[in-house]
Design a protein around this motif. Structure first.
Motif: not given
Length: 290
Positions: A127-129, A148-152, A168-175, A211-218
């Motif tokens: 994770v972010s190494f 664990v990568h913070p994007s789709l 870039s003004g993205d409306k949707v992202t993810g992990v 996203l770090s929290i969601r990444g941990g759960h995922l």
């Protein structure tokens, strides 16, 4: 023991010669190799690939984004959840967030690059190494090394996906959880993904924290059924692939003639915290009459 009671030296020499002659034949050679493997090289049951948790895990990370995943793994090791049996940490030298967290929680810390023995771990997590991993290191983990990568992915491959999402003004992202490929960043097969709507007027710091929290759960969800996730993994396509390079000082320049108020706002929310602010000056985007 192996003698006729008269001349044991002659008997042993004859036996050795007999074995030499017969070993050259294929059936005898196969028999000897099978027995050698069985008696001398029989694998220890502790080094076999585990079909299910708890996992023996090695974590690679440096910054605050990585700490949340490490926190989840540490909590699992200390709970009855049964996902993590052992947890070692690899990080860089210096007072970085991952090293501080590991030392505070009495985790075993390795400096980069680590010395990993075969059969010591089941799976690795990055994770972010920021370091490319060699194939020899990846091969030490039966289930490979997860990232664990913070994007789709494949959107925003690279070291700064959160900043470029805001810029870039993205409306949707993810992990995305992927398996690491040697000598390459963010191109491995996808094991798991989670979509996240970018909050309006969110800064890169705020989005990164979410996203770090969601990444941990995922990550924990992936580890629960890791063999199944690997079986169903899918390769990344090239359609929609973009690159997220590191933030540089030159990206902080504002070109008033070319940029809109929205673009300037996104630039400020993306990298404003990394640019030295003036002591006393405020700016508001002028309203355009319609």
């Amino acid at each position: 023991m192996w003698s006729n009671g008269r001349n044991p030296r002659v008997f042993l020499k004859t036996l050795s010669h007999f074995q030499y002659l017969n070993y050259r034949t294929e059936p005898w050679r196969r028999t000897m190799m099978i027995h050698k493997h069985w008696f001398c090289c029989k694998p220890d049951s502790s080094t076999r690939t585990r079909p299910r948790p708890p996992w023996r895990l090695m974590f690679f990370g440096t910054d605050q984004f990585a700490v949340e995943s490490l926190r989840r793994l540490t909590d699992s090791r200390n709970s009855s959840e049964g996902l993590v049996e052992t947890l070692d940490v690899v990080t860089i030298h210096g007072d970085v967030p991952v090293r501080r967290f590991a030392e505070q929680n009495q985790l075993r810390v390795h400096s980069w690059p680590p010395d990993v023995a075969e059969g010591q771990f089941d799976v690795g997590v990055v994770v972010s190494f920021g370091h490319l991993l060699r194939q020899r290191l990846i091969n030490m983990f039966p289930y490979g090394i997860l990232n664990v990568h913070p994007s789709l992915l494949p959107r925003w491959r690279g070291p700064a996906p959160v900043f470029h999402t805001i810029l870039s003004g993205d409306k949707v992202t993810g992990v995305t959880i992927i398996q690491i490929r040697a000598h390459k960043f963010d191109v491995g097969p996808i094991l798991n993904q989670d979509l996240y709507l970018v909050p309006e007027d969110s800064t890169a710091e705020e989005l990164g924290a979410s996203l770090s929290i969601r990444g941990g759960h995922l990550l924990m969800d992936t580890l629960r059924t890791l063999p199944e996730k690997i079986t169903k993994r899918r390769e990344q396509g090239q359609a929609g692939a973009t690159f997220a390079p590191k933030i540089s000082p030159s990206m902080g320049w504002i070109f008033w003639e070319d940029q809109t108020c929205e673009q300037i706002s996104r630039l400020h929310r993306a990298i404003g915290s990394r640019v030295r602010k003036p002591r006393s000056r405020s700016w508001t985007c002028p309203q355009v009459e319609t």
